[in-house]
Design a protein around this motif. Structure first.
Motif, PDB file in Angstrom:
ATOM      1  N   ALA A   1       0.834  -1.204   0.000  1.00  0.00           N
ATOM      2  CA  ALA A   1       0.000   0.000   0.000  1.00  0.00           C
ATOM      3  C   ALA A   1       0.866   1.251   0.000  1.00  0.00           C
ATOM      4  N   GLU A   2       0.427   2.252  -0.750  1.00  0.00           N
ATOM      5  CA  GLU A   2       1.183   3.503  -0.835  1.00  0.00           C
ATOM      6  C   GLU A   2       1.117   4.256   0.484  1.00  0.00           C
ATOM      7  N   LEU A   3       2.261   4.796   0.888  1.00  0.00           N
ATOM      8  CA  LEU A   3       2.336   5.581   2.111  1.00  0.00           C
ATOM      9  C   LEU A   3       2.496   7.056   1.757  1.00  0.00           C
ATOM     10  N   LYS A   4       1.698   7.891   2.389  1.00  0.00           N
ATOM     11  CA  LYS A   4       1.805   9.330   2.203  1.00  0.00           C
ATOM     12  C   LYS A   4       2.290   9.966   3.502  1.00  0.00           C
ATOM     13  N   PRO A   5       3.301  10.830   3.434  1.00  0.00           N
ATOM     14  CA  PRO A   5       3.876  11.418   4.658  1.00  0.00           C
ATOM     15  C   PRO A   5       2.843  12.061   5.564  1.00  0.00           C
ATOM     16  N   GLU A   6       1.839  12.702   4.980  1.00  0.00           N
ATOM     17  CA  GLU A   6       0.858  13.395   5.805  1.00  0.00           C
ATOM     18  C   GLU A   6      -0.035  12.443   6.596  1.00  0.00           C
TER      19      GLU A   6
ATOM     20  N   ILE B   1       1.208   9.583   8.056  1.00  0.00           N
ATOM     21  CA  ILE B   1       2.023   8.829   9.010  1.00  0.00           C
ATOM     22  C   ILE B   1       2.125   9.622  10.306  1.00  0.00           C
ATOM     23  N   SER B   2       1.506   9.092  11.365  1.00  0.00           N
ATOM     24  CA  SER B   2       1.524   9.782  12.666  1.00  0.00           C
ATOM     25  C   SER B   2       2.555   9.184  13.616  1.00  0.00           C
ATOM     26  N   TYR B   3       3.119   8.017  13.266  1.00  0.00           N
ATOM     27  CA  TYR B   3       4.123   7.378  14.131  1.00  0.00           C
ATOM     28  C   TYR B   3       5.068   6.567  13.263  1.00  0.00           C
TER      29      TYR B   3
ATOM     30  N   ASP C   1      -0.187   4.211   9.786  1.00  0.00           N
ATOM     31  CA  ASP C   1      -0.835   4.963   8.718  1.00  0.00           C
ATOM     32  C   ASP C   1      -2.258   5.300   9.167  1.00  0.00           C
ATOM     33  N   GLU C   2      -2.495   6.578   9.452  1.00  0.00           N
ATOM     34  CA  GLU C   2      -3.806   6.992   9.948  1.00  0.00           C
ATOM     35  C   GLU C   2      -4.919   6.790   8.926  1.00  0.00           C
ATOM     36  N   GLN C   3      -4.607   6.985   7.671  1.00  0.00           N
ATOM     37  CA  GLN C   3      -5.646   6.867   6.641  1.00  0.00           C
ATOM     38  C   GLN C   3      -6.191   5.444   6.571  1.00  0.00           C
TER      39      GLN C   3
END
Length: 324
Positions: free
Chosen positions: A51-56, A58-60, A174-176
């Motif tokens: 899955a693609e990770l977006k910096p915005e 990522i909370s941890y 990943d919060e999303q």
């Protein structure tokens, strides 16, 4: 009419024997295939995309270094004589399909730990890092005596003698997607520095060949007198080189581990790592002082207990996320 029936019967026997008989390749100069599984050609697979990770989102994030010991039962597949991990990696390093990186720390290149994939190694340099001896470039001849290819060869090297691997990974929330997961960044085979009892540490490396398979790597043996040339557990294993995991996934997905329960069903090495089908122990977690566990825990027992404590911290963070 009778003659026609005889001809039909003969043709039927030929067709049946062709359908059920084993393929004979000896008259074509090809060696026979050992077993029926080998007759089934598997298509080249591509690794399953993550899955693609977006910096915005990522909370941890926490960086973790762990060691995988191939002597543990759950990890034994990586040292199997039939298709061991070190042999696979070295084969593809030699043919240029994957790249080895220098593990030497280099502050000027913003690589203080030597694991940032800054400096590429040639295949010959990678072999030298493993064995401490220069590999030999030999020519490969065809049946007519003409040179068709070249390969780096070191006959003294046994890939199964490398039983320790280090992985560098990021644990990310990943919060999303509301997912807390590890993403492996790199992997390194570990070798033991060779010790000369009379002089000190030699620049050459030894793979730990001849180490007792039953020895507990977490038990200190400083008080045990050893008459051998070196004691593999008196010094920490060091990375021979680093490999960028997203790159080597293209190789690992088409290399399969032996299955003790079913020869027809094995998992790929990519599944082994992505699916976390291994046991490991933490040697370092990112911190402000850049300390390894061994830097603040003296004995092997304390280091192992600290490793388990850090694992629990990661798991507790995940549990707290879903509990809230």
């Amino acid at each position: 009419m009778k003659r026609s029936l005889q001809l039909i019967a003969i043709l039927s026997l030929i067709i049946v024997s062709s359908a059920y008989g084993q393929v004979d390749t000896t008259d074509r100069g090809e060696p026979p295939i050992d077993g029926y599984i080998g007759l089934v050609k598997k298509d080249k697979r591509a690794p399953m995309p993550l899955a693609e990770l977006k910096p915005e989102n990522i909370s941890y994030s926490k960086r973790v270094w762990q060691n995988i010991d191939g002597r543990l039962r759950i990890n034994r597949g990586i040292t199997s004589p039939s298709n061991n991990l070190m042999g696979i990696l070295l084969k593809h390093i030699k043919n240029g399909s994957i790249t080895a990186y220098d593990p030497t720390p280099n502050v000027e290149k913003e690589d203080p730990n030597g694991d940032a994939f800054k400096t590429c190694l040639s295949s010959g340099e990678a072999v030298l890092r493993l064995t401490g001896k220069d590999s030999v470039l030999v020519e490969i001849f065809d049946e007519n005596g003409e040179v068709t290819d070249q390969d780096w060869v070191n006959p003294e090297f046994d890939p199964t003698s490398v039983f320790l691997f280090r992985i560098k990974e990021d644990w990310i929330f990943d919060e999303q997607r509301s997912v807390f997961e590890p993403r492996i960044i790199g992997i390194a085979p570990l070798i033991f520095p060779k010790i000369d009892r009379g002089i000190g540490i030699s620049m050459s490396m030894d793979l730990g060949e001849g180490i007792d398979d039953t020895k507990d790597p977490f038990v200190s043996n400083d008080s045990v007198a050893s008459s051998s040339e070196y004691d593999a557990f008196s010094m920490d294993p060091q990375p021979a080189f680093w490999l960028y995991f997203p790159e080597i996934r293209n190789v690992l997905v088409n290399e399969f581990m032996p299955n003790d329960y079913n020869d027809a069903e094995g998992i790929s090495y990519d599944d082994f790592f992505i699916g976390r089908h291994f046991d490991s122990y933490i040697v370092k977690v990112s911190n402000s002082r850049d300390l390894r566990i061994k830097d603040y825990k003296r004995t092997k027992t304390e280091q192992l207990l600290e490793s388990e404590r850090l694992k629990r911290e990661l798991m507790n963070y995940q549990n707290d996320l879903y509990r809230n």
